[in-house]
Every structure is written in C-alpha cells, then in structure tokens.
Motif scaffolding. Structure first.
Motif, PDB file in Angstrom:
ATOM      1  N   GLN A  30       0.810  -1.218   0.000  1.00 40.70           N
ATOM      2  CA  GLN A  30       0.000   0.000   0.000  1.00 40.70           C
ATOM      3  C   GLN A  30       0.844   1.270   0.000  1.00 40.70           C
ATOM      4  N   ILE A  31       2.037   1.207   0.564  1.00 39.45           N
ATOM      5  CA  ILE A  31       2.895   2.399   0.574  1.00 39.45           C
ATOM      6  C   ILE A  31       3.322   2.745  -0.850  1.00 39.45           C
ATOM      7  N   ASP A  32       3.634   1.728  -1.643  1.00 37.88           N
ATOM      8  CA  ASP A  32       4.035   1.985  -3.030  1.00 37.88           C
ATOM      9  C   ASP A  32       2.925   2.657  -3.822  1.00 37.88           C
ATOM     10  N   ALA A  33       1.674   2.420  -3.440  1.00 37.81           N
ATOM     11  CA  ALA A  33       0.535   2.957  -4.185  1.00 37.81           C
ATOM     12  C   ALA A  33       0.140   4.369  -3.743  1.00 37.81           C
ATOM     13  N   LEU A  34       0.780   4.903  -2.717  1.00 40.86           N
ATOM     14  CA  LEU A  34       0.424   6.226  -2.218  1.00 40.86           C
ATOM     15  C   LEU A  34       0.886   7.328  -3.175  1.00 40.86           C
ATOM     16  N   PRO A  35       0.204   8.483  -3.164  1.00 40.15           N
ATOM     17  CA  PRO A  35       0.696   9.631  -3.931  1.00 40.15           C
ATOM     18  C   PRO A  35       2.096  10.025  -3.457  1.00 40.15           C
ATOM     19  N   PRO A  36       2.938  10.527  -4.351  1.00 43.47           N
ATOM     20  CA  PRO A  36       4.320  10.866  -3.979  1.00 43.47           C
ATOM     21  C   PRO A  36       4.419  11.791  -2.772  1.00 43.47           C
ATOM     22  N   GLU A  37       3.515  12.774  -2.696  1.00 44.14           N
ATOM     23  CA  GLU A  37       3.603  13.726  -1.578  1.00 44.14           C
ATOM     24  C   GLU A  37       3.287  13.049  -0.242  1.00 44.14           C
ATOM     25  N   THR A  38       2.382  12.067  -0.266  1.00 50.77           N
ATOM     26  CA  THR A  38       2.070  11.339   0.966  1.00 50.77           C
ATOM     27  C   THR A  38       3.238  10.453   1.374  1.00 50.77           C
ATOM     28  N   ARG A  39       3.829   9.760   0.400  1.00 54.13           N
ATOM     29  CA  ARG A  39       5.002   8.933   0.709  1.00 54.13           C
ATOM     30  C   ARG A  39       6.134   9.779   1.266  1.00 54.13           C
ATOM     31  N   ALA A  40       6.317  10.969   0.705  1.00 50.19           N
ATOM     32  CA  ALA A  40       7.397  11.847   1.178  1.00 50.19           C
ATOM     33  C   ALA A  40       7.152  12.290   2.616  1.00 50.19           C
ATOM     34  N   ALA A  41       5.894  12.590   2.944  1.00 50.55           N
ATOM     35  CA  ALA A  41       5.579  13.005   4.316  1.00 50.55           C
ATOM     36  C   ALA A  41       5.809  11.867   5.293  1.00 50.55           C
ATOM     37  N   LEU A  42       5.417  10.663   4.903  1.00 47.77           N
ATOM     38  CA  LEU A  42       5.648   9.507   5.773  1.00 47.77           C
ATOM     39  C   LEU A  42       7.128   9.207   5.903  1.00 47.77           C
ATOM     40  N   ARG A  43       7.866   9.375   4.806  1.00 44.97           N
ATOM     41  CA  ARG A  43       9.313   9.157   4.850  1.00 44.97           C
ATOM     42  C   ARG A  43       9.979  10.123   5.823  1.00 44.97           C
ATOM     43  N   ALA A  44       9.547  11.387   5.782  1.00 44.62           N
ATOM     44  CA  ALA A  44      10.121  12.391   6.682  1.00 44.62           C
ATOM     45  C   ALA A  44       9.791  12.068   8.133  1.00 44.62           C
ATOM     46  N   ALA A  45       8.551  11.626   8.384  1.00 42.85           N
ATOM     47  CA  ALA A  45       8.159  11.279   9.749  1.00 42.85           C
ATOM     48  C   ALA A  45       8.952  10.082  10.261  1.00 42.85           C
ATOM     49  N   ALA A 245      12.803  -4.650   3.564  1.00 41.31           N
ATOM     50  CA  ALA A 245      13.525  -3.461   3.108  1.00 41.31           C
ATOM     51  C   ALA A 245      14.274  -2.794   4.264  1.00 41.31           C
ATOM     52  N   GLU A 246      14.204  -3.403   5.461  1.00 38.16           N
ATOM     53  CA  GLU A 246      14.853  -2.895   6.678  1.00 38.16           C
ATOM     54  C   GLU A 246      14.372  -1.469   7.002  1.00 38.16           C
ATOM     55  N   ASP A 247      13.072  -1.284   6.895  1.00 34.65           N
ATOM     56  CA  ASP A 247      12.476   0.044   7.028  1.00 34.65           C
ATOM     57  C   ASP A 247      11.241  -0.011   7.922  1.00 34.65           C
ATOM     58  N   SER A 248      11.352  -0.704   9.064  1.00 36.87           N
ATOM     59  CA  SER A 248      10.162  -0.970   9.877  1.00 36.87           C
ATOM     60  C   SER A 248       9.558   0.284  10.490  1.00 36.87           C
ATOM     61  N   TRP A 252       5.256   1.751  10.907  1.00 41.08           N
ATOM     62  CA  TRP A 252       4.612   2.359  12.072  1.00 41.08           C
ATOM     63  C   TRP A 252       3.954   3.679  11.682  1.00 41.08           C
ATOM     64  N   GLU A 253       4.689   4.510  10.954  1.00 43.44           N
ATOM     65  CA  GLU A 253       4.128   5.797  10.514  1.00 43.44           C
ATOM     66  C   GLU A 253       2.966   5.578   9.557  1.00 43.44           C
ATOM     67  N   PHE A 254       3.108   4.631   8.640  1.00 45.58           N
ATOM     68  CA  PHE A 254       2.034   4.355   7.692  1.00 45.58           C
ATOM     69  C   PHE A 254       0.789   3.844   8.404  1.00 45.58           C
ATOM     70  N   SER A 255       0.959   2.981   9.392  1.00 47.68           N
ATOM     71  CA  SER A 255      -0.194   2.416  10.098  1.00 47.68           C
ATOM     72  C   SER A 255      -1.009   3.507  10.778  1.00 47.68           C
ATOM     73  N   GLN A 256      -0.323   4.475  11.383  1.00 41.97           N
ATOM     74  CA  GLN A 256      -1.045   5.581  12.006  1.00 41.97           C
ATOM     75  C   GLN A 256      -1.771   6.409  10.949  1.00 41.97           C
ATOM     76  N   TRP A 257      -1.080   6.728   9.866  1.00 37.64           N
ATOM     77  CA  TRP A 257      -1.693   7.513   8.795  1.00 37.64           C
ATOM     78  C   TRP A 257      -2.910   6.784   8.237  1.00 37.64           C
ATOM     79  N   GLN A 258      -2.777   5.484   8.018  1.00 34.18           N
ATOM     80  CA  GLN A 258      -3.870   4.699   7.446  1.00 34.18           C
ATOM     81  C   GLN A 258      -5.099   4.718   8.350  1.00 34.18           C
ATOM     82  N   ALA A 259      -4.872   4.543   9.660  1.00 34.77           N
ATOM     83  CA  ALA A 259      -5.997   4.551  10.593  1.00 34.77           C
ATOM     84  C   ALA A 259      -6.698   5.904  10.599  1.00 34.77           C
ATOM     85  N   LEU A 260      -5.936   6.950  10.420  1.00 36.18           N
ATOM     86  CA  LEU A 260      -6.524   8.299  10.410  1.00 36.18           C
ATOM     87  C   LEU A 260      -7.379   8.546   9.167  1.00 36.18           C
TER      88      LEU A 260
END
Length: 333
Positions: A30-45, A245-248, A252-260
C-alpha cells in the motif's frame, strides 16, 4: 511475546474448530501505491525517529559486544538468507536473547490451559452485548473469514481479538507451524549449537500489558483493527515488504496515517490508541530489556533478537543502548 500469545490463541482455536488450509496471501504494497507527496511526508516522519532504518546492528561498550537483530515473527522464505548471515554471529555468542524461548512458550500454554479467562471472557458482558450491532455484524464476518465461529469469538478478550484480526486469513496457518518466523529459527540454531538461551521478559508480560488496559482502550484497539480488516492482505504485504527493506519505522508511521483515513474512527482516539500501543507494547518493554541485556553481557558476547519495531524511536532499544554508553554500527544483511 505477543506473537507467541497469538500463536497459542490460534492453536487453541484450531483445537476448538477447524482452520482450513488457506491460499497464499496476495496483497499489494500500500505504501508503493500512495501519492508521492504522501510517501514523502511519511518518509520524513519515519526518518525523524532515531535509528529509523536497519535490522542488524553491532553495539559495543568497552570489551562488550552485542549484536541486535530486528526480527519478523511470521514465516517467509527470505528468512533462510537472513539465517545464513546470522549463523556466525549466533555461533560466536555466549548467550542468545529472545522475547520468549521454549520455557516461556510452555509456561504460557500451561497458564492458558489452567485459566481460560486470560484470553476469554468468563464473567460479564460478551462482545455482542458491548459492541454496536453494526460493528458486531462486521466482526462476525471477519471471524467467519478466519473459520472461527462467532459464538466463540464473542467470548474473546477484545485486545487479543484485535491482534488476531491483524493477521489475514491467508497467514493464520503459519502461526501454528513449529518453525516459522526468524525468532524461532534463531532459537533452533542456539539449541543446535548448545548456546545459552534466555528470554528478555517473563511469559506473563502479555497478560500484564492487557490487564492494565481499560475496557474502553481494548475496544478501541478492536474497532481500529476491524475498520481495516477488508485490507488485511494488503496490510500484511506492506508489513512484510517494509520489514525486508529494513524500514520498519515506515510501517509504524504508515499504520497511524492509514488509521486516520478511516471515516468512522475519531482522529483524537486514533492518536491516543497509537500512543498507548507504543508505550505499553514497545517503549515500556524496551526499557525493561536493557538491564537483561547488560546482565547477559557479563557472560560474554550476546546476540539479541526481537521484533523489528522495537529498534527505532526515542525509546527504541538502539537509542536506549546508545544512552547507556554503547556505540552502534549498522551491519549489512
């Protein structure tokens, strides 16, 4: 330890009903399918957290040597390559530490057999009496998809049921296999090599965590899991891909975003539930593990393996080790 409790629960359910062989999981990331700006925000978090990436680390303090491996608790063919990398580190250790070893598993199974109230409601209202009718209807569908009679699921403690819903039907069978996740493979290697094996925590910790949660908090966990149940295979695929991908920290950040994003869930409640989960299931346990690790190091080199989500964050194991005077080096897997 939570994986062990869930495995014991699935084993108990399998004894009470029939869990059929399931087809292979076919979810999408599901992370791969996110819009680039959303992935970037999650990456920063994710990257804002200490030690956000990496599953294998060497920690040294003076002549003390500790190797830390963040594990994935379920079966995957890629574990074979990880074990080839870990085998020399395990063999060189005086002690291996895991969340729960064979002794803890046996004690947990005995406790559940002696006291079903640890995981099932034996006194007081059951879930059909507690949940809104529409929520109970959705839960019945989720239970049936896992071949669990709703009458049995109705009596389960909400916190454990929320964990069960976190595993899609296609992956339930793997929990009952004798050697599946990376943790169990590490345990098997230590036994083959005659290396001392110790648990990081007592088997009662899982009961203590949920006993401290209020009924409202437990129901909040259940409702959050249920709201995402129709995406369970995709969530599972995302979790698995992110681990390897060693990116656990990203999961965690995605799970919170998804629930929101779920319309039926109150954002303030979601934030509170995630804060509670992080404190009870990760941070508090991490802090309790550090003295256990330090005590084991008195006997020589140590390899410690535990769920990868415990590695990162201000109260992650790696940050706690650093604050205790250890130098950390990420190793390639």
């Amino acid at each position: 330890m939570l994986r062990l409790a869930l495995a014991c629960l699935v084993t108990a359910l399998a004894a009470a009903t029939v869990l059929p062989v399931q087809a292979a999981c076919e979810g999408r990331n599901q992370i791969d399918a996110l819009p680039p700006e959303t992935r970037a925000a999650l990456r920063a978090a994710a990257d804002a957290a200490p030690f956000a990436q990496g599953n294998l680390w060497r920690a040294t303090r003076g002549d003390q040597v500790l190797h830390v491996i963040g594990t994935y608790h379920l079966d995957d063919p890629r574990h074979a390559a990880l074990m080839a990398r870990l085998a020399p580190l395990i063999d060189a250790a005086a002690t291996a530490l895991v969340e729960a070893g064979p002794a803890e598993e046996a004690a947990l199974q005995a406790a559940l057999a002696a006291d079903p109230s640890l995981m099932f409601v034996t006194d007081g209202p059951t879930l059909p009496e507690t949940l809104a009718p529409a929520t109970w209807d959705r839960l019945k569908d989720a239970l049936r998809a896992r071949s669990i009679p709703p009458a049995l699921g109705a009596k389960m403690q909400p916190a454990y049921l929320s964990m069960l819903l976190g595993i899609p039907p296609c992956a339930l069978e793997s929990l009952t296999e004798p050697q599946n996740g990376l943790d169990r493979r590490i345990i098997a290697r230590t036994q083959e090599q005659g290396i001392s094996l110790r648990a990081l925590e007592p088997y009662t910790v899982v009961f203590d965590i949920f006993a401290e949660m209020s009924p409202t908090d437990q129901l909040g966990m259940l409702e959050m899991s249920l709201a995402l149940d129709d995406q369970s295979e995709d969530v599972f695929a995302t979790l698995t891909d992110t681990y390897f991908a060693e990116d656990s920290r990203m999961i965690w950040e995605f799970s919170q975003w998804q629930a929101l994003q779920v319309p039926d869930l109150d954002p303030a409640r979601v934030a509170a539930d995630f804060a509670l989960l992080e404190d009870r299931m990760m941070s508090a346990r991490n802090r309790a593990w550090i003295p256990v690790i330090e005590a084991a190091l008195a006997d020589g080199p140590v390899l410690a393996g535990f769920g990868a989500l415990h590695l990162s964050g201000e109260d992650g194991v790696l940050a706690l080790l650093e604050r205790a005077g250890f130098s950390l080096q990420r190793l390639e897997l």
